[in-house]
Design a protein around this motif. Structure first.
Motif, short mmCIF file in Angstrom:
data_model
loop_
_atom_site.label_atom_id
_atom_site.label_comp_id
_atom_site.label_asym_id
_atom_site.label_seq_id
_atom_site.Cartn_x
_atom_site.Cartn_y
_atom_site.Cartn_z
N VAL A 1 0.85 -1.19 0.00
CA VAL A 1 0.00 0.00 0.00
C VAL A 1 0.88 1.24 0.00
O VAL A 1 1.78 1.38 0.84
CB VAL A 1 -0.93 0.01 1.23
N GLU A 2 0.61 2.16 -0.93
CA GLU A 2 1.41 3.38 -1.04
C GLU A 2 1.02 4.39 0.04
O GLU A 2 -0.16 4.69 0.24
CB GLU A 2 1.22 4.02 -2.42
N THR A 3 2.02 4.92 0.71
CA THR A 3 1.83 5.98 1.70
C THR A 3 3.10 6.80 1.75
O THR A 3 4.18 6.32 1.39
CB THR A 3 1.49 5.39 3.08
N TRP A 4 3.00 8.05 2.18
CA TRP A 4 4.18 8.92 2.19
C TRP A 4 4.14 9.85 3.39
O TRP A 4 3.08 10.12 3.98
CB TRP A 4 4.29 9.72 0.89
N LEU A 5 5.32 10.36 3.76
CA LEU A 5 5.45 11.25 4.91
C LEU A 5 4.84 12.61 4.58
O LEU A 5 4.89 13.08 3.44
CB LEU A 5 6.93 11.43 5.28
N ALA A 6 4.30 13.27 5.60
CA ALA A 6 3.63 14.56 5.39
C ALA A 6 3.83 15.47 6.60
O ALA A 6 4.19 15.02 7.69
CB ALA A 6 2.13 14.35 5.14
N HIS A 7 3.63 16.76 6.36
CA HIS A 7 3.62 17.79 7.39
C HIS A 7 4.90 17.77 8.24
O HIS A 7 6.00 17.71 7.70
CB HIS A 7 2.36 17.66 8.25
N GLY A 8 4.76 17.80 9.56
CA GLY A 8 5.93 17.86 10.42
C GLY A 8 6.81 16.64 10.33
O GLY A 8 8.03 16.72 10.56
N THR A 9 6.24 15.50 10.00
CA THR A 9 7.04 14.28 9.84
C THR A 9 7.94 14.40 8.62
O THR A 9 9.11 13.98 8.65
CB THR A 9 6.11 13.06 9.72
N LEU A 10 7.42 14.98 7.54
CA LEU A 10 8.25 15.22 6.35
C LEU A 10 9.34 16.24 6.66
O LEU A 10 10.48 16.12 6.16
CB LEU A 10 7.37 15.72 5.20
N LEU A 11 9.03 17.23 7.48
CA LEU A 11 10.04 18.21 7.87
C LEU A 11 11.15 17.55 8.70
O LEU A 11 12.33 17.88 8.55
CB LEU A 11 9.39 19.34 8.66
N GLY A 12 10.77 16.61 9.56
CA GLY A 12 11.79 15.86 10.31
C GLY A 12 12.68 15.05 9.39
O GLY A 12 13.90 14.96 9.60
N TRP A 13 12.08 14.46 8.35
CA TRP A 13 12.89 13.74 7.36
C TRP A 13 13.88 14.68 6.70
O TRP A 13 15.05 14.33 6.47
CB TRP A 13 11.98 13.11 6.30
N TRP A 14 13.44 15.91 6.36
CA TRP A 14 14.31 16.87 5.68
C TRP A 14 15.55 17.18 6.51
O TRP A 14 16.66 17.24 5.98
CB TRP A 14 13.52 18.15 5.38
N TRP A 15 15.36 17.34 7.81
CA TRP A 15 16.48 17.78 8.65
C TRP A 15 17.44 16.65 9.00
O TRP A 15 18.65 16.82 8.91
CB TRP A 15 15.94 18.44 9.92
N ASN A 16 16.93 15.53 9.43
CA ASN A 16 17.87 14.47 9.85
C ASN A 16 17.33 13.06 9.68
O ASN A 16 17.91 12.11 10.21
CB ASN A 16 18.28 14.69 11.32
N GLY A 17 16.21 12.93 8.95
CA GLY A 17 15.66 11.59 8.75
C GLY A 17 15.09 10.97 10.01
O GLY A 17 14.93 9.75 10.08
N ARG A 18 14.71 11.83 10.96
CA ARG A 18 14.19 11.32 12.22
C ARG A 18 13.02 12.19 12.70
O ARG A 18 12.79 13.29 12.18
CB ARG A 18 15.29 11.29 13.29
N VAL A 19 12.33 11.70 13.72
CA VAL A 19 11.23 12.46 14.31
C VAL A 19 11.79 13.69 15.01
O VAL A 19 12.82 13.63 15.70
CB VAL A 19 10.45 11.58 15.31
N MET A 20 11.11 14.82 14.83
CA MET A 20 11.52 16.04 15.51
C MET A 20 11.39 15.87 17.03
O MET A 20 10.44 15.24 17.51
CB MET A 20 10.66 17.22 15.05
N PRO A 21 12.31 16.46 17.80
CA PRO A 21 12.28 16.25 19.27
C PRO A 21 11.01 16.75 19.93
O PRO A 21 10.64 16.27 21.00
CB PRO A 21 13.50 17.05 19.75
N TRP A 22 10.32 17.72 19.32
CA TRP A 22 9.14 18.31 19.95
C TRP A 22 7.83 17.74 19.43
O TRP A 22 6.76 18.17 19.87
CB TRP A 22 9.14 19.82 19.72
N ASP A 23 7.88 16.78 18.52
CA ASP A 23 6.65 16.24 17.95
C ASP A 23 5.89 15.39 18.95
O ASP A 23 6.48 14.58 19.68
CB ASP A 23 6.96 15.41 16.70
N TYR A 24 4.57 15.57 18.98
CA TYR A 24 3.70 14.74 19.82
C TYR A 24 3.13 13.56 19.04
O TYR A 24 2.80 12.53 19.62
CB TYR A 24 2.54 15.58 20.36
#
Length: 293
Positions: free
Chosen positions: A126-149
């Motif tokens: 099934v096709e799915t892709w990263l979005a919003h703050g999760t995509l931004l976390g990928w942009w910076w370091n390929g990981r979840v942002m420290p402040w994400d809930y």
């Protein structure tokens, strides 16, 4: 008689008009006297009597024309429920909430959420892709942002339909992993794929069901929000995809998708990811190295 016969024709016509009887003005009909006022009513007709009298002269309303269409107001019930209205409590599913997860345990819990989701959907094809703050976390370091809930992903609306019809709605999925943060032993967690029955609705309505599905950690209630994109007006706005929360994308911004990595597992991202991020967060989000949270 002989005298009349000897008179000219014009004279006879004149005499005929003079001798004809003159029609009198018709006498107007005599109207019946007004009815006496009701006794005990102060000398006047009561409002109740007047309305009863008038009702006999008013035609009942007929059916609406065939072209008229009733548009009943849709009462929208919120499907996904959270345990509270605060920023923190708004990121837990009320059905599985057992208390706020401490910060040190929060990051690993999100990591297992996204790893389990991405690997399961890849296994299902099934096709799915990263979005919003999760995509931004990928942009910076390929990981979840420290402040994400929580985490955000997207799918197409047709994917949501497929998952429902294929019997994957409200199914539980086990995920095994090695607990590198604590014991180093293999652990098993269970996640619920829950698809909102309102996912087929194209309109936002009252905004109670903008989230189309969730991937929920049943041990603590943490979740991934899943939203579906569709061409909402293919006739007048072809190639414009959007969700119920008014995030819009062009087809060429999304496809062809790119394959990358996020939190150590294979992940899919939109083709023009920079444009997508700048459109949502602004150029500064890709260059600012300090978070003012």
């Amino acid at each position: 008689m002989h005298l009349l016969q000897s008179l000219p024709l014009q004279t006879l016509l004149l005499l005929s008009s003079l001798l004809s009887p003159v029609s009198s003005t018709p006498t107007p009909p005599v109207l019946p006297p007004p009815s006496a006022p009701p006794t005990g009513g102060g000398g006047g007709e009561s409002l109740q009597d007047r309305s009863a009298h008038l009702s006999t002269h008013v035609n009942p309303p007929g059916p609406p024309p065939a072209s008229f269409q009733f548009r009943p107001q849709v009462v929208e019930d919120k499907y996904f429920q959270e345990p509270g209205g605060s920023e923190v409590l708004g990121h837990y599913d009320a059905r599985f909430f057992r208390g706020i997860v401490e910060y040190d345990a929060h990051r690993p819990a999100l990591r297992h959420l996204i790893r389990s989701y991405l690997t399961t959907f890849r296994r299902l094809g099934v096709e799915t892709w990263l979005a919003h703050g999760t995509l931004l976390g990928w942009w910076w370091n390929g990981r979840v942002m420290p402040w994400d809930y929580d985490l955000d992903v997207q799918v197409s609306a047709s994917t949501l339909t497929y998952l429902t019809e294929a019997g994957y709605n409200r199914t539980y999925h086990e995920y095994r992993y090695v607990d590198d943060d604590n014991t180093g032993q293999e652990q098993t967690k269970t996640y619920l794929l829950d698809i909102n029955p309102w996912h087929t609705t194209k309109e936002r309505l009252q905004g109670q069901n903008v989230i189309d599905a969730r991937w929920v950690d049943i041990s603590n209630g943490m979740f991934i929000d899943i939203t579906g994109l569709r061409e909402r007006d293919p006739e007048y706005a072809p190639g414009i995809w959007s969700c119920k929360n008014y995030h819009r994308y062009r087809t060429r911004d999304l496809y062809p998708m790119r394959e990358s990595e996020f939190e150590g597992v294979t992940a899919t991202i939109p083709f023009d990811f920079e444009k997508v991020l700048i459109q949502e967060y602004g150029t500064k989000s890709l260059v600012a190295t300090e978070w003012e949270g």
